[in-house]
Design an enzyme around this catalytic site. Structure first.
Site, PDB file in Angstrom:
ATOM      1  N   ARG A  33      12.174 -91.743  10.510  1.00 33.56           N
ATOM      2  CA  ARG A  33      12.710 -92.074   9.107  1.00 33.56           C
ATOM      3  C   ARG A  33      12.713 -90.788   8.335  1.00 33.56           C
ATOM      4  NH1 ARG A  33      11.097 -96.778  11.441  1.00 33.56           N
ATOM      5  NH2 ARG A  33      12.175 -98.664  10.992  1.00 33.56           N
ATOM      6  N   SER A 182      13.283-107.686  12.803  1.00 34.99           N
ATOM      7  CA  SER A 182      13.381-106.374  13.811  1.00 34.99           C
ATOM      8  C   SER A 182      13.441-105.148  12.491  1.00 34.99           C
ATOM      9  CB  SER A 182      14.445-106.240  14.485  1.00 34.99           C
ATOM     10  OG  SER A 182      14.836-104.905  14.680  1.00 34.99           O
ATOM     11  N   GLN A 184      14.121-102.343  12.977  1.00 36.79           N
ATOM     12  CA  GLN A 184      15.216-101.362  13.057  1.00 36.79           C
ATOM     13  C   GLN A 184      16.368-102.058  12.518  1.00 36.79           C
ATOM     14  OE1 GLN A 184      15.229-100.952  17.557  1.00 36.79           O
ATOM     15  NE2 GLN A 184      13.510 -99.754  17.588  1.00 36.79           N
ATOM     16  N   ASP A 333       4.605-103.694  19.784  1.00 37.76           N
ATOM     17  CA  ASP A 333       4.468-102.381  20.752  1.00 37.76           C
ATOM     18  C   ASP A 333       3.056-102.300  21.213  1.00 37.76           C
ATOM     19  OD1 ASP A 333       7.174-101.896  20.015  1.00 37.76           O
ATOM     20  OD2 ASP A 333       6.177-100.282  18.481  1.00 37.76           O
TER      21      ASP A 333
END
Ligand code: S3P
Length: 464
Positions: A33, A182, A184, A333
């Site tokens: 980012r 999400s 993303q 993750d």
């Protein structure tokens, strides 16, 4: 014959002790980012990253190809200082570039998805996004569909990469509810919303990491997050500010798990991102009985809190845990690493509501369960998670988990997935598995270049 070093299998055995101090690579999510938003902002700023991994280098290469770099300096300790000049103005955020670029996102889903949003609003210019074999199997329509609803011109190839984006402005503001939690997808829509006229609201079914919202607000974008609803008022520009990105909590998680399981461990992880939306791993490990201390620091230059993490061997061993529900996204993750903690715990642990794991760099549910079984752990594959029989005797006094059969070296099939490679290397380092052979050790470079060197220095007892 295999000629390329990353594909030469690497053998890992039990470490006698895990002691030392580590500085981890800059947080991958924040680094993507920082590079991308600075490339869209107005003015000049430096983005300072420690040991950027291959995913972050994919974003760096893409914004470099678009012309966002003024100067790149390599500093001691693996730090890279990217001098950048953004393509935006005070009133319009936009990536630079002439158009018709081919941008290779390599293995990085975050690069591909955030770029889809940013390129959608690059008026009159086009780009094509490609990726490696793994990324080319991952779903892209989850981003393309909402972007099209905003008037963007985004074309995927059967729902996957290559994706072609023809930028246009203005885009349409909208109220949207995402089917998956999400960050993303939320991030991609947010970047497009900055080129839309009016208020865009995006609701997620559960909490997501909030790096996009924090950094955009810090750069002057009118954006708020209230619970699971993000609101952006467009059109808007943003002004570049220099940023230095702290260490990656998801990489630190490897050592939080290894240090908790190993019977002789004391580790300090220096300057790690302590963003609350990423701290669930610390809470879960503490619930399992881990001894983890958080020391908040002054923080790096930028919008994110940072500090040190200290972990010592869990005083009474780890307890089994069951994880499910909306909180899973905050751990997504770290779940392969938690599988190792679960295998070392007492009793049966379970993960549910984690079907997203099947569309990560590999099908992580299948890979975790298959590799656990290969090292002699009882594990069941569930459609949306797994069930693991821990190896620590219930009521035991802690210490190393019971050694399990087989005793011969076991090949770990990573599918080129960095998180699988790291998790199963550590399974062996903590004595949970017999010696393992990681089939593609070079894949750790995706998120954690230097992982093997850190493992070597820790296990030899030298400070890193
Ligand atoms: C990321 C978000 C997560 C995570 C990935 C990085 C990000 O993916 O798995 O490693 O930086 O936004 P989703 O948002 O798709 O769950």
């Amino acid at each position: 014959m295999r000629l390329v070093e990353p594909f030469v299998a690497r053998r890992v055995g039990a470490a006698k002790r895990l002691h030392g101090e580590l500085r981890l690579p800059s947080d991958k999510s924040i680094a993507h980012r920082a590079l991308l938003f600075t490339a869209m902002a107005s003015g000049r700023a430096d983005v300072v990253l420690r040991s950027p991994g291959m995913d972050v280098r994919a974003t760096a290469a893409a914004v470099g190809q678009l012309g966002a770099f003024t100067e790149t300096r390599h500093e001691p300790g693996g730090t890279v200082r990217f001098g950048m000049a953004g393509g935006g103005s005070a009133t319009e955020a936009s990536l630079p570039g002439r158009g018709a670029e081919m941008l290779d996102c390599l293995n990085s889903g975050t690069t591909a998805r955030l770029l889809m949003g940013a390129l959608s609003a690059r008026d009159g210019r086009e780009a094509t996004l490609t990726g490696d074999g793994s990324l080319s199997r991952r779903p892209m329509e989850r981003v393309a569909v909402p972007l099209r609803e905003m008037g963007a011109d985004v074309e995927s190839t059967g729902g996957r990469l290559p994706v072609h984006v023809r930028g246009r402005r203005p885009l349409r503001a909208m109220a949207h509810r995402l089917p998956v939690a999400s960050a993303q997808v939320l991030g991609a829509i947010t970047l497009a919303a900055m080129a839309a006229e009016g208020r865009t609201t995006i609701e997620t079914p559960g909490p997501t990491r909030d790096h996009t919202e924090r950094m955009l607000a810090w750069l002057g974008v009118p954006i708020t997050r209230d619970g699971n609803v993000t609101t952006v008022d467009g059109p808007t520009g943003m002004a570049a500010r220099s940023i230095s990105v702290p260490g990656d909590l998801s990489s630190a998680a490897a050592w939080l798990v290894a240090g908790s399981v190993h019977p002789d461990a004391a580790l300090r992880l220096v300057d790690v991102s302590l963003n609350p939306s990423r701290m669930a791993i610390v809470d879960v490990l503490r619930d399992m009985g881990a001894d983890i201390e958080v020391e908040e620091g002054a923080g790096s230059e930028g919008p994110e809190p940072a500090g040190d993490l200290l972990v010592r061997s869990a005083p009474a061993g780890l307890r089994a845990v069951s994880l499910s529900g909306a909180g899973i996204a905050a751990l997504i993750d770290e779940l392969p690493l938690l599988a190792i903690a679960m295998a070392a715990a007492d009793g049966v642990s379970e993960v549910r509501d984690a079907a997203e794991l099947r569309v990560k760099e590999s099908d992580r549910i299948g890979r975790v369960v298959r590799n656990l079984r290969a090292i002699g752990i009882e594990a069941d594959e569930l459609p949306d998670g797994w069930r693991i029989q821990g190896t620590r005797a219930a009521g035991g006094l802690g210490g190393a988990p019971r050694r399990v059969r087989p005793t011969e070296p076991v090949e770990i099939q990573t599918g080129g997935d960095h998180r699988i490679a790291i998790a199963f290397a550590l399974a062996s380092a903590v004595g949970l598995a017999p010696e393992v052979e990681i089939d593609e050790p070079g894949c750790v470079d995706v998120s954690y270049p230097g992982f093997w060197a850190h493992l070597a220095t820790l296990t030899s007892g030298e400070a890193a």
